[in-house]
Every structure is written in structure tokens, then in C-alpha cells.
Design a protein around this motif. Sequence first.
Motif, short mmCIF file in Angstrom:
data_model
loop_
_atom_site.label_atom_id
_atom_site.label_comp_id
_atom_site.label_asym_id
_atom_site.label_seq_id
_atom_site.Cartn_x
_atom_site.Cartn_y
_atom_site.Cartn_z
N CYS A 84 0.82 -1.21 0.00
CA CYS A 84 0.00 0.00 0.00
C CYS A 84 0.85 1.26 0.00
O CYS A 84 0.56 2.23 -0.72
CB CYS A 84 -0.94 0.01 1.20
SG CYS A 84 -2.29 -1.18 1.10
N ILE A 92 -8.65 -0.55 -0.13
CA ILE A 92 -8.40 -1.98 0.03
C ILE A 92 -9.70 -2.74 -0.21
O ILE A 92 -10.74 -2.40 0.37
CB ILE A 92 -7.86 -2.28 1.44
CG1 ILE A 92 -6.53 -1.55 1.66
CG2 ILE A 92 -7.68 -3.79 1.63
CD1 ILE A 92 -6.03 -1.62 3.09
N SER A 104 -7.22 -7.37 6.14
CA SER A 104 -7.38 -6.13 5.38
C SER A 104 -7.61 -4.94 6.31
O SER A 104 -7.09 -3.83 6.07
CB SER A 104 -8.54 -6.27 4.40
OG SER A 104 -8.27 -7.29 3.46
N LYS A 105 -8.37 -5.15 7.37
CA LYS A 105 -8.59 -4.07 8.34
C LYS A 105 -7.28 -3.69 9.03
O LYS A 105 -7.00 -2.50 9.25
CB LYS A 105 -9.63 -4.51 9.38
CG LYS A 105 -11.05 -4.63 8.85
CD LYS A 105 -11.97 -5.14 9.95
CE LYS A 105 -13.41 -5.25 9.49
NZ LYS A 105 -14.30 -5.74 10.56
N ALA A 108 -5.28 -1.70 6.65
CA ALA A 108 -5.84 -0.35 6.53
C ALA A 108 -5.41 0.53 7.69
O ALA A 108 -5.10 1.72 7.51
CB ALA A 108 -7.37 -0.44 6.47
N LEU A 133 -11.76 0.71 3.18
CA LEU A 133 -11.81 -0.64 2.63
C LEU A 133 -13.24 -1.08 2.38
O LEU A 133 -14.19 -0.54 2.98
CB LEU A 133 -11.13 -1.65 3.56
CG LEU A 133 -11.86 -2.08 4.83
CD1 LEU A 133 -11.50 -3.49 5.21
CD2 LEU A 133 -11.50 -1.15 5.99
N THR A 135 -15.57 -4.94 1.25
CA THR A 135 -15.45 -6.39 1.31
C THR A 135 -16.45 -7.08 0.39
O THR A 135 -17.53 -6.56 0.12
CB THR A 135 -15.66 -6.93 2.75
OG1 THR A 135 -17.06 -7.08 3.01
CG2 THR A 135 -15.04 -6.02 3.79
N PRO A 170 -15.87 -1.51 7.27
CA PRO A 170 -15.90 -1.44 5.81
C PRO A 170 -16.84 -0.34 5.33
O PRO A 170 -17.89 -0.11 5.94
CB PRO A 170 -16.42 -2.82 5.40
CG PRO A 170 -16.11 -3.71 6.56
CD PRO A 170 -16.26 -2.84 7.78
#
Length: 387
Positions: A84, A92, A104-105, A108, A133, A135, A170
Motif C-alpha cells: 500500500c 483496500i 485487510s482491516k 488499513a 476498505l 469487502t 468497511p
Amino acid sequence: MNSFQLYNPTRLVFGKGTVAQLGELVKPYGKRILLVYGGGSIKRTGLYDEVKAQLDGIGAAVFELSGIEPNPRLSTVNKGIEICRRERVDFILAVGGGSVLDASKAIAAGVPYEGDVWDFCVRKAVIREALPLGTILTLAATGSEMNGNAVISNWELKQKRGMGSKLIYPKFSILDPELTFTVPKDQTTNGIVDMMSHVFEQYFSRTTDTPLQERFAESILQTVIENGEIALADGSNYEARANLMLCGTYALNGTLPLGVVTDWATHGIEHEVSAIYDIAHGAGLAIIFPNWMKYVYKERVDRFVQYAVRVWNVDPAGKSDDEIALAGIEATRAYFTRIGAPATLGQLGIGGEELDRMAAEAVLFGPIGSFKKLEKDDVKAILEMSL
């Protein structure tokens, strides 16, 4: 009932064919996308191609991080953070189950942070900013698609810890039940146990005068119980898969704990087991939760009686409160066994050699739980019951 605030900014996009909306959902957040996924099943099912087509359609530059582990590793999260930063990623996109979403969190949260992202897990820092992000969920289980929580594992330290912030909710989550048709039976079983366990953590509470929250919780449990076996018998049953998917979301999207003091001791115990032995989270919960129930039920027998009668239809006639409560606990164990979940740590090849360490790590920051505050000796006793 206690005072509360409800906050949930996630846009939930539910139903068949909803991946077709991905391009429009991503557009507001930029065109440099990190696509995060697991072991490659999304390529076998064709979902990967569909996602790429949607992102190509808006002219996005897509960078990839694959191979997210079932218990996502800190080392893998750090790889995502590096990508990133290097590629100046705007957004993301997590495509997978709870582990992919949690990783992913963490990515982020870690990108704008100058320190080690593990700091958020060990209470050295709080999340102040994060990349946005979204999902696409492929496994009904954790509820991570509609909350601000994430759990990752530090494999070098053999520790598994969580982080949380409103900043890592998200922006949107796409839930198409058809994407769960190919989920293997063991993962479906683990998902069922996981979502039921999330409900347990919020239902078994000392807070009184919460009839609506209790009915919400009981209805989710009943819906999972009814649809779980249907989905296991016929993985392509849309109605059963859809009901499970929505239950998993509602079990942990902030609805159930409104005005309620929740527990989470069993999750804390299981995290220590899977941190060392890398077992599936749902399998660990299936083993430990009924034993936690037996250990603590006398703290509030009335709640366990209510659970037995309302959820498992235990006939209270001629039975003492203890007998009714224990019948409900046994019904829980029987259901977990019926759907193929393990009942003992021994079934997973786990012995008693690490009990002291796991018990100590579970209470590293103090006693855990609120239904009954558990000290190290309590945690060790529950683990011994689970062997």
C-alpha cells in the motif's frame, strides 16, 4: 438496560448478483486498489475474474496480496502495508472470509501508522486513521463484514490479539449467498459455531431488563440452528445459505449488545489455543464454549434456564433449574457434535502441556469476562475440562 450509542456506517449490499455493483461502489474511493484474498478459491470459482472485470471497468490499477492464512499472520499484514505504501494505494478490497477481512482491516490501520501495527493489538496505541476498505464476503461466520474489529496472529510470539476502531468499518460489504455455495462442510460447520458463539458472548450477560436484545439473540440462534443442518446437507440451498449469511452479520454488527454488558471470555481463551496450535477458530469455540457454560452457569441460572427453554425447547416440567440449565448446555454440545464439530482438544491432537501458558496469556491484561470474571486458575480449569 444500560445507556448506549449505536454506530454502524457500513453499507450492506445483499443478494444474488450483487458483485455487479462493485465498480460503482468502489468509485468514490480512488482507483489504486489493493485486492486481498486467501488461498485461491476465488479463482477456481470465477469470482476473481468477475472482480477484476468490475475494477477494470472503472480503470482501476489493481495490486494483489494473496495467501491470507486462516489465522491471519502479522507478517502477512506487514506485506500488505508495504504494498500500500509503495504503490500509493487508495482503497483496500477484501474478497474472502473473516480472516481476509481482518487482515485487510489491520493493513488499513497500519498504512498511515508510523509504528508497528501490532501496537494496536497490545494496547500500545489506538487507531487514529485508516485507509478505506470494502469487502466481498465468501464465508458466513465472523461478522467482520459489518463491524470495526479485527484479530491477527503474531506467529513468532505465539500470540493472537484483536484491534478495534470505528475507522476500520468497511465502507461497503457485498453479500451474495451464492458465493458461499462452494464452502467445504468443515468450514460451514466452523462458521455456524462461530456465529452462535458471537451470540452467546452477548446473550449470557448480567444485565437485566433487556427483553428485546434477548429475543434478538434467541431468534438468531434458532435461525442458525434450523438452517445450519440444511446448508450442510445441501450446500447449494440458497435460502439456507442466505439465512446463515445474514445471521452471521447480525450476530456481530452491534445490534445485540445495545445496553448490555457482554462477556467475550471464551473468545479470549480460544485465541490462546489457536495462537499456539493454529486450529480453526470455530473448532476451538465448539470445544470450549459448552465447558465455559458448565463452569459459569450458576452465576445466573435463570439466563441458562431461559436459553434452554426458548432456544432448545427443553421441557421444564418436573425439573430443577439446574437440570434445565444443564439440559440446554448438553443440547448445545449435541448440536455441535451433530454438525461435525470437535468436542475435545484431544481430537485435534492437543494435550495439556501448554495449559499454564495459555491460561496466563488469556489474563495478561487482567481477569477476562463479565458474566463471571475469570482468573488464571479459572481459565486453566476450563481448558482442563476441554482436553
